[in-house]
Structure formats: C-alpha cells, structure tokens
Design a protein around this motif. Structure first.
Motif, PDB file in Angstrom:
ATOM      1  N   ASN A 267       0.814  -1.224   0.000  1.00  0.00           N
ATOM      2  CA  ASN A 267       0.000   0.000   0.000  1.00  0.00           C
ATOM      3  C   ASN A 267       0.848   1.276   0.000  1.00  0.00           C
ATOM      4  O   ASN A 267       0.560   2.232   0.719  1.00  0.00           O
ATOM      5  CB  ASN A 267      -0.944   0.001   1.202  1.00  0.00           C
TER       6      ASN A 267
ATOM      7  N   ALA B 239       3.816   1.753   1.165  1.00  0.00           N
ATOM      8  CA  ALA B 239       4.695   1.966   2.322  1.00  0.00           C
ATOM      9  C   ALA B 239       5.730   0.858   2.453  1.00  0.00           C
ATOM     10  O   ALA B 239       5.419  -0.335   2.329  1.00  0.00           O
ATOM     11  CB  ALA B 239       3.870   2.058   3.602  1.00  0.00           C
TER      12      ALA B 239
ATOM     13  N   SER C 235       8.320  -1.358   4.704  1.00  0.00           N
ATOM     14  CA  SER C 235       8.557  -1.844   6.065  1.00  0.00           C
ATOM     15  C   SER C 235       9.964  -2.434   6.108  1.00  0.00           C
ATOM     16  O   SER C 235      10.234  -3.458   5.459  1.00  0.00           O
ATOM     17  CB  SER C 235       7.529  -2.914   6.457  1.00  0.00           C
TER      18      SER C 235
ATOM     19  N   GLY D 230       7.080   3.343  10.595  1.00  0.00           N
ATOM     20  CA  GLY D 230       7.524   4.009   9.376  1.00  0.00           C
ATOM     21  C   GLY D 230       9.012   4.239   9.292  1.00  0.00           C
ATOM     22  O   GLY D 230       9.476   4.892   8.336  1.00  0.00           O
TER      23      GLY D 230
ATOM     24  N   GLN E  58      11.179   5.102  -0.729  1.00  0.00           N
ATOM     25  CA  GLN E  58       9.945   5.584  -0.126  1.00  0.00           C
ATOM     26  C   GLN E  58       9.611   6.991  -0.607  1.00  0.00           C
ATOM     27  O   GLN E  58       8.448   7.300  -0.902  1.00  0.00           O
ATOM     28  CB  GLN E  58      10.054   5.576   1.397  1.00  0.00           C
TER      29      GLN E  58
ATOM     30  N   GLU F  22       8.137   6.793  -4.060  1.00  0.00           N
ATOM     31  CA  GLU F  22       6.748   6.343  -4.044  1.00  0.00           C
ATOM     32  C   GLU F  22       5.821   7.455  -3.558  1.00  0.00           C
ATOM     33  O   GLU F  22       4.714   7.625  -4.086  1.00  0.00           O
ATOM     34  CB  GLU F  22       6.611   5.107  -3.150  1.00  0.00           C
ATOM     35  N   ASP F  23       6.253   8.218  -2.574  1.00  0.00           N
ATOM     36  CA  ASP F  23       5.437   9.310  -2.057  1.00  0.00           C
ATOM     37  C   ASP F  23       5.207  10.378  -3.125  1.00  0.00           C
ATOM     38  O   ASP F  23       4.124  10.967  -3.220  1.00  0.00           O
ATOM     39  CB  ASP F  23       6.096   9.938  -0.830  1.00  0.00           C
TER      40      ASP F  23
ATOM     41  N   LYS G 276       6.275  13.616   2.589  1.00  0.00           N
ATOM     42  CA  LYS G 276       5.917  13.787   3.993  1.00  0.00           C
ATOM     43  C   LYS G 276       6.687  14.975   4.567  1.00  0.00           C
ATOM     44  O   LYS G 276       7.715  15.401   4.026  1.00  0.00           O
ATOM     45  CB  LYS G 276       6.248  12.527   4.779  1.00  0.00           C
TER      46      LYS G 276
ATOM     47  N   TYR H 117      10.917  12.380   7.507  1.00  0.00           N
ATOM     48  CA  TYR H 117      11.185  10.953   7.339  1.00  0.00           C
ATOM     49  C   TYR H 117      12.061  10.485   8.493  1.00  0.00           C
ATOM     50  O   TYR H 117      13.017  11.158   8.866  1.00  0.00           O
ATOM     51  CB  TYR H 117      11.880  10.694   5.996  1.00  0.00           C
TER      52      TYR H 117
END
Length: 234
Positions: free
Chosen positions: A85, A87, A89, A133, A143, A146-147, A154, A157
């Motif tokens: 989704n 994100a 991990s 996160g 990441q 993708e964002d 964001k 981070y």
C-alpha cells in the motif's frame, strides 16, 4: 572523513532522493526492479563507478548500492524490506566500507514485534526504540519516490543509523535539465538539509525514470563528491 563520504553515497543516495510532484508531467509507475550505473567523481575528478540495483522475490525486496573509487576505497550497502500500500517496512540494513587497509561494518535489524531496533557497528552493539515508518539510509530513497507518485512528500522521514532514529527533511530547489551519457532529462532539484552551513547534499530526480536520481552532489567543507547516471535498465 572518507568513511563518512562513502556512507553518504548510499543515501544519495540514499538514500537518497525527494521532492514535490511539481509541474513536470510523468507517468505513475508501480515500484519495480531496476539496475542503474553511475560515474563517481571526487573533488571534481572522475575516480570510479557506482551501481544501484533493486530486486524482488514476491513481497521481499532487496536494494543494493555499491561504489568503488579506484584502488583506494569501496563501499557496499544492502537494504531488505517489504512493500505494501505504498509503504516500505524495513527488515534489515548492512554496510561495509573500506579505505585502503581500513574497513568498518554496520548492521541494523528492525523488529516491530518487539518494538526494538538493534545495531552492530564494528564491535559496538546498541538497541533503541522502534518507530512506525522507520526507514534505513537506502530504502528511504525508494519511499520518497513512491510518495512523490502518490500524495507527495511527507513533512519528515524517520531514518535509523547506528545510534538512533533521526528525523530528516528535504527542500525543493526547482527544476533543471540534466545531461548524462545515458540521455538528457528534466529533473526536480532537491536539497537534503544538514545542520552545518558548509555541508549540503543535492539530488536531481527524473520523473521519466520513475524519479530515479540521475545526478547527486555532496559538499562538506572543501571536500566534494558526485554521481552521474551512465546506464539504466528496468
């Protein structure tokens, strides 16, 4: 100093990578394996080469960065993680660097079930609280990419190193056309903030290559290094 410079390459590269989706038009890609090669320069002189390789086995991903500067130094970083989704991990991170006859190693294990991050830097072991996160220096780049394809960057981070989880921010400086031996690309230029006034890291990300960094530069006082794309396979 040299150890830090090799470490910072991973962040480019680390690493890693950033910006608002801005006015450049691009196609939105799902994260997929790739292999990118770079020319590595030190203080303005071409010294060697570097690669970034992303591979996939089901939902287990491995991201590897390696660099070699002539016969003087080398560095390898590997990040292992899962992806769901939009994100990442984090599972584990490792780095080995060598300067002439001197070498050092770092290993990081992410344990969300126990809420602990464990690290081993050479002969020094540490542990500190896990954070939702949290990323490593290498998969943070992925990441961010993708964002950018989704809701945008964001505000901060969280990135783990040997001693703690640090908060990092990126600032968009504008758009710029970058010429490489692989081609010419419209890019978004982004600054990674540092505490020191004479230290900065800048990344040029190409939307047409799924926001791959096609150029990176790092300045720390009188010392500088850079990466410039030479080849890309998706």
């Amino acid at each position: 100093m040299a150890n830090y410079q090799l470490k910072s390459l991973g962040l480019a590269v680390s690493s890693a990578s950033v910006l608002l989706l801005c006015s450049l038009s691009s196609t939105s890609f799902a994260m997929s394996p790739f292999n990118a090669s770079y020319q590595f320069s030190y203080n303005g002189k071409n010294m060697g080469s570097a690669t970034r390789v992303l591979t996939q086995n089901g939902n287990n991903w491995t991201y590897n960065f390696s660099a070699k500067a002539a016969a003087m130094a080398s560095a390898t970083e590997t990040s292992r993680f899962t992806f769901s989704n939009g994100a990442i991990s984090s599972n584990s991170f490792s780095r080995t660097s060598k300067i002439l006859v001197h070498s050092n190693k770092l290993n990081i294990s992410f344990n969300p079930s126990t809420k602990i991050i464990s690290t081993q830097k050479d002969d020094k072991a540490r542990s500190f609280p896990w954070k939702a996160g949290v990323l490593d220096e290498l998969n943070a780049e992925l990441q961010v990419r993708e964002d950018l394809k989704a809701a945008g960057l964001k505000s901060a981070y969280f990135i783990a190193d040997a001693k703690s989880v640090d908060t990092r921010q990126f600032v968009k400086l504008g758009n710029e056309t970058i010429k490489t031996s692989y081609g010419t690309f419209e890019t978004v230029k982004v600054l990674l903030k540092h505490d020191k006034a004479d230290k900065n890291s800048i990344f040029w990300l190409a939307p047409k290559l799924d926001y791959l960094p096609v150029k990176m530069s790092h300045q720390d006082g009188k010392t500088s290094y850079g990466l410039l794309l030479t080849n890309y396979k998706n």
